[in-house]
Each structure stands twice: as C-alpha cells, then as structure tokens.
Write an enzyme that holds these catalytic residues in place. Structure first.
Site, PDB file in Angstrom:
ATOM      1  N   GLY A   9       0.845  -1.191   0.000  1.00 19.66           N
ATOM      2  CA  GLY A   9       0.000   0.000   0.000  1.00 19.66           C
ATOM      3  C   GLY A   9       0.879   1.238   0.000  1.00 19.66           C
ATOM      4  CB  SER A  11       4.294   6.337   2.022  1.00 21.27           C
ATOM      5  OG  SER A  11       4.989   6.700   3.179  1.00 21.27           O
ATOM      6  N   GLY A  12       2.279   5.272   4.556  1.00 22.01           N
ATOM      7  CA  GLY A  12       1.332   5.702   5.571  1.00 22.01           C
ATOM      8  C   GLY A  12       0.086   4.847   5.670  1.00 22.01           C
ATOM      9  CB  SER A  13      -1.324   2.165   3.601  1.00 19.84           C
ATOM     10  OG  SER A  13      -0.214   1.323   3.379  1.00 19.84           O
ATOM     11  N   GLY A  14      -0.079   1.760   6.792  1.00 20.14           N
ATOM     12  CA  GLY A  14      -0.042   0.877   7.960  1.00 20.14           C
ATOM     13  C   GLY A  14       0.738  -0.410   7.780  1.00 20.14           C
ATOM     14  CE  LYS A  15       4.010   0.151   2.810  1.00 19.18           C
ATOM     15  NZ  LYS A  15       3.357   1.448   2.954  1.00 19.18           N
ATOM     16  CB  SER A  16       6.060  -0.416   9.211  1.00 16.30           C
ATOM     17  OG  SER A  16       6.829  -0.313   8.036  1.00 16.30           O
ATOM     18  CB  SER A  83       4.590  -3.938  -3.526  1.00 17.17           C
ATOM     19  OG  SER A  83       5.538  -4.473  -2.652  1.00 17.17           O
TER      20      SER A  83
END
Length: 165
Positions: A9, A11-16, A83
């Site tokens: 997603g 940047s800032g979507s909550g991946k990490s 990605s």
C-alpha cells in the site's frame, strides 16, 4: 504451512505497523517469522538505490529474493513494502506457492499532510503511479479500520486458509 505474507500500500497505509503486530502474534505463538521492510533492504545496501521507478523495481527484486530465502528455510516472511508495480506482484505469485498479498488501502488525502515523505520527489501515489492491485487475497481499508481490527482480519483470513491453527 510456510506462507509469504506481503503487505502493500502507499506510504502511511499501515504496512510496518501491521507487520510488527503480525510478527508479535507469530512470536507469541512460536511461529518462525521475519519482517522484511523496504527500508531495511535499502539500508543494508548502503542506500545505493534512489526512488525512481527503476530503482524501486530493483529494490523490490531484492526483497523478493530475501523472502524466497526465508521461505526456503521455513521462516514466514512478512514483507512490508509499497510494491506499486503489478508486474512484480505477478512475479511474486509465480515464484511463491503460498503467497498472500494483503492490500492496505488508504486514501492518500488522509495522510499527505501527516507524512513528510509526501513532500519529496518520486513519491509513489504522487509522482510515480501506484498501480491498484488486481489480485490481492485480502483488501483492508485502513481509512476505516483500527490497527486491531485490521490485524484481526488478517489473522482470520490466514486461519481460514489453514495457515494458522
């Protein structure tokens, strides 16, 4: 069953954040896993790549190889990466038997002012197109769901697919 979990997603979507929550769940349940974050890969290679489309593709290929090595050693890779390119997501589907793509959908307007990355150049979703995923196994709207609700959706899906007990 060893799976490759790919959180993607903008940047800032909550991946990490969700990757760390998933890792904590796996650790608490004695499941071998490892987080692969795009920034970790970049740092390992001493930031030899920039943020152009071509450099981003090269970094994702490095991430794919890292995930493959973990998978081959019975460690669940939890990939946290923007990605943005469908052809590399298709490549991942061909290379991994148990590839689970989880799209963390987020409205860029909800995070533009919160993330300093959106003031840079070559930003995915601004300067470089984020190609909307066509074949994600799971789509989570992180505009509407909390971290806990999002994690529960992921765990429920993995249990449904018999990846977890």
């Amino acid at each position: 069953m060893i799976v490759v979990i790919w959180l993607l997603g903008i940047s800032g979507s909550g991946k990490s954040t969700l990757g760390k929550e998933l890792k904590n769940y796996f650790d608490n349940n004695n499941i071998n896993s490892y987080i692969i974050d795009g920034d970790i890969i970049r740092n390992f290679y001493e930031n030899d790549l920039g943020y152009t489309k071509e450099d981003r593709e090269a970094n994702i290929k490095r991430i794919l190889l890292s995930a493959y090595i973990l998978e081959q050693n019975n460690i669940i890779p939890i990939v946290c990466n923007i990605s943005p390119f469908e052809q590399l997501r298709d490549f991942a589907r061909r290379k991994f038997d148990n590839y689970f793509e989880i799209y963390l959908k987020r409205d860029i307007n909800n995070i533009k002012n919160k993330k300093t990355v959106y003031k840079d150049k070559n930003v995915v979703g601004v300067d470089i197109k984020f190609e909307e995923p066509k074949n994600s196994n799971l789509i989570i709207d992180t505009n509407k769901l909390t971290k806990e609700e999002s994690l529960n959706h992921i765990l429920k899906y993995l249990k449904l697919k018999q990846c977890l007990n």
